[in-house]
Write an enzyme that holds these catalytic residues in place. Structure first.
Site, PDB file in Angstrom:
ATOM      1  N   ASP A  47     -25.040 -36.450  13.312  1.00 22.12           N
ATOM      2  CA  ASP A  47     -24.100 -35.329  13.298  1.00 22.12           C
ATOM      3  C   ASP A  47     -24.699 -34.174  14.102  1.00 22.12           C
ATOM      4  O   ASP A  47     -25.754 -33.638  13.754  1.00 22.12           O
ATOM      5  CB  ASP A  47     -23.837 -34.897  11.852  1.00 22.12           C
ATOM      6  CG  ASP A  47     -22.871 -33.732  11.774  1.00 22.12           C
ATOM      7  OD1 ASP A  47     -21.729 -33.867  12.243  1.00 22.12           O
ATOM      8  OD2 ASP A  47     -23.271 -32.672  11.264  1.00 22.12           O
ATOM      9  N   THR A  80     -19.094 -30.645  17.948  1.00 25.72           N
ATOM     10  CA  THR A  80     -20.278 -29.847  18.309  1.00 25.72           C
ATOM     11  C   THR A  80     -21.137 -30.550  19.346  1.00 25.72           C
ATOM     12  O   THR A  80     -21.716 -29.894  20.223  1.00 25.72           O
ATOM     13  CB  THR A  80     -21.131 -29.550  17.061  1.00 25.72           C
ATOM     14  OG1 THR A  80     -21.435 -30.770  16.385  1.00 25.72           O
ATOM     15  CG2 THR A  80     -20.392 -28.628  16.114  1.00 25.72           C
ATOM     16  N   THR A  81     -21.243 -31.864  19.262  1.00 23.20           N
ATOM     17  CA  THR A  81     -22.054 -32.595  20.243  1.00 23.20           C
ATOM     18  C   THR A  81     -21.438 -32.488  21.629  1.00 23.20           C
ATOM     19  O   THR A  81     -22.139 -32.238  22.620  1.00 23.20           O
ATOM     20  CB  THR A  81     -22.197 -34.074  19.829  1.00 23.20           C
ATOM     21  OG1 THR A  81     -22.773 -34.138  18.524  1.00 23.20           O
ATOM     22  CG2 THR A  81     -23.098 -34.812  20.802  1.00 23.20           C
ATOM     23  N   ASP A 365     -16.334 -34.544   8.816  1.00 25.01           N
ATOM     24  CA  ASP A 365     -15.921 -34.597  10.222  1.00 25.01           C
ATOM     25  C   ASP A 365     -14.558 -35.275  10.355  1.00 25.01           C
ATOM     26  O   ASP A 365     -13.688 -34.815  11.102  1.00 25.01           O
ATOM     27  CB  ASP A 365     -16.957 -35.361  11.054  1.00 25.01           C
ATOM     28  CG  ASP A 365     -18.193 -34.532  11.355  1.00 25.01           C
ATOM     29  OD1 ASP A 365     -18.176 -33.317  11.095  1.00 25.01           O
ATOM     30  OD2 ASP A 365     -19.182 -35.101  11.851  1.00 25.01           O
TER      31      ASP A 365
END
Length: 517
Positions: A47, A80-81, A365
């Site tokens: 994550d 976010t990645t 998520d």
């Protein structure tokens, strides 16, 4: 290193290092990261925001990138990645252009223009979902939930229970109803879980037809200062307060209240009376949980002093639920069938305590992505839609005169980066596959063409069910642009002087000016 570019290069290296830490996790073949603290405690996750939060980071530019990722998580709950990878590429490419001689102002101008246009183009790609039962929502949860079927089913079922109207409310977040427990079975139900145990084992395990009182305070007599207790008047006041407290507790019993949730301590006398009268009581309940109970049961929170009111007035503070009971195995309290707003809980089971946190993050998520899709529609996933936006952005370069077009090139490179990294993580050549996708999308006029990470073949991501929420992509592009612009505006880094030192002195080889005062 040319000292003129020292700050740019240092910042670019720091941002690139952070992006490198998470880029190996993206896509269906992405791997996990193990983070170890100085005490040897281990966290294993893929994550992005969890990795960034737990990394030991000191460089200010890197911290700026992490803050943007946190903002992405707070705003849309996922992506976010992707945001971090694109930001890393934007900064790296921007610095490369500056070193080549493109003025910083022109690079930033081009990036701002490119980011704005990329968002506009992305919005045109979004496909609205067809109501709460749209199977694409389950596909969204499946992809965001890292292909965990059970989690996708839980989140989709909960969404249908809650309803589209509730999911579109600005202040409601589906991710907040998720709880993971070791040893639990996967479950979705209408009601709440309060992660506390009843105050006394002799209290009833379950209460049907619950009349609930919420006390956002301590349930004990008001205190008297020790000095005052030494006086006759002070002691008399002490005895008066204890007697008043006893009467107030008796009011609770007389009103037929059989469940009490208290924000702070419960006195021994109150506990004893509750046990005698068969009242289930829970102490030290968080304000957030009290608010949730109030919303679900229709109760109103009352302070300790509010118990001085008449029974008729206190009656208006009582909430109702079909059942309140303690799950002794999982050590929590459940409230089912409240008379207030319908609320659901997603209970995610985990085999061991070591994987509870990761299962919860995955489910959150999935929930965030599903809710975002309901609000803003879906797009082709797997990096395909970013390639489609990059293709259209290439044509926008012609409208921007001068050297600002080099800034647009930075945005185009950043948009290609997610697909490149996804296929690299799957074991394929990113340069080859990205160019194949660009060519095939143009040839077939299909924005959803991407790479099947199992076979390496080009496929329609929409047909494969590889979907992403449009708001997540839009916010990732925005966040990446904001951090790139902020970092590229930094021309010089100077260490601030310490309060007890009259100098700012740092090695200039790190891109930070060495100044003596």
């Amino acid at each position: 290193m040319d000292e003129r570019f020292a700050a740019y290069i240092t910042n670019a290296n720091a941002v690139r290092a952070v992006a490198s830490a998470v880029e190996g996790t993206i896509g269906p073949k992405g791997l996990d990261i193990m983070l170890v603290d100085r005490f040897g405690e281990v966290t294993i996750t893929n994550d992005g925001v969890t990795i960034l939060k737990l990394m030991d980071i000191n460089h200010p530019a890197a911290k700026m990138l992490i803050n943007i990722a946190k903002a992405q998580q707070e705003e849309v709950g996922d992506g976010t990645t992707t945001a971090t990878i694109m930001a890393g590429t934007l900064v790296t490419e921007g610095v490369n252009q500056i070193i080549r001689g493109v003025p910083v102002a022109r690079v930033i101008e081009g990036i701002k223009y490119g980011i704005k246009k990329a968002q506009e183009i992305m919005k045109t790609k979004a496909i609205p979902v067809k109501g709460i039962n749209d199977e694409n929502l389950r596909k969204i949860a499946y992809i965001a939930g890292r292909e965990h079927d059970d989690i996708a089913d839980l989140v989709f079922e909960a969404a249908k229970l809650i309803g589209e109207e509730k999911l579109k409310e600005k202040n409601f977040r589906l991710r907040d109803i998720i709880i993971a427990k070791a040893g639990a079975e996967n479950e979705v139900f209408l009601g709440l879980i309060i992660d506390k145990e009843k105050l006394n084992k002799q209290m009833p395990k379950e209460v049907h037809g619950a009349k609930i009182l919420l006390i956002d305070d301590a349930l004990e007599p008001e205190h008297i200062e020790e000095e005052a207790l030494g006086t006759e008047a002070g002691f008399a006041r002490y005895m008066e307060l204890r007697e008043e407290f006893k009467r107030n507790i008796e009011k609770i019993v007389e009103l037929g209240v059989n469940v009490v949730f208290v924000g702070k301590n419960i006195s021994d006398n109150a506990e004893e009376l509750f046990v005698d009268k068969g009242i289930l009581a829970v102490d030290r309940v968080s304000s957030r949980d009290l608010e949730k109970i109030a919303e679900h049961t229709g109760a109103r929170m009352i302070k300790r002093s509010g118990l001085k009111k008449s029974k008729e007035e206190i009656q208006n503070y009582i909430g109702f639920a079909e059942k309140v009971y303690e799950d002794e195995k999982l050590e929590h309290i459940r409230i089912v069938g409240g008379n207030g707003k319908r609320m659901a809980t997603i209970l995610v089971g985990a085999a061991t305590s070591e994987i509870v946190g990761e299962r919860e993050r995955i489910a959150k998520d999935a929930a965030s992505s599903l809710q975002a899709a309901i609000k803003g529609g879906i797009v082709a996933g797997g990096g395909a839609v970013e390639i489609a936006v990059a293709r259209e952005l290439e044509r926008e370069k012609e409208r921007l005169k001068g050297m600002a077009s080099y800034g647009i090139d930075c945005v185009i490179s950043a948009l290609k980066r997610p697909l490149g990294q996804i296929v690299y993580n799957a074991g394929f050549n990113p340069l080859e596959k990205v160019e194949e996708v660009i060519y095939t999308q143009a040839e077939k006029n299909m924005d959803s063409i991407g790479v099947n990470c199992d076979s390496g073949e080009l496929s329609d991501m929409m047909e494969l069910g590889v979907l992403d929420p449009a708001p997540v992509k839009l916010h990732a592009i925005k966040a990446a642009g904001e951090i790139a612009e902020a970092i590229l505006r930094i021309d010089t880094i100077i260490k601030k002087k310490d309060e007890d030192m009259g100098r700012a002195n740092v090695d200039s080889s790190q891109g930070i000016k060495d100044l003596d005062f």
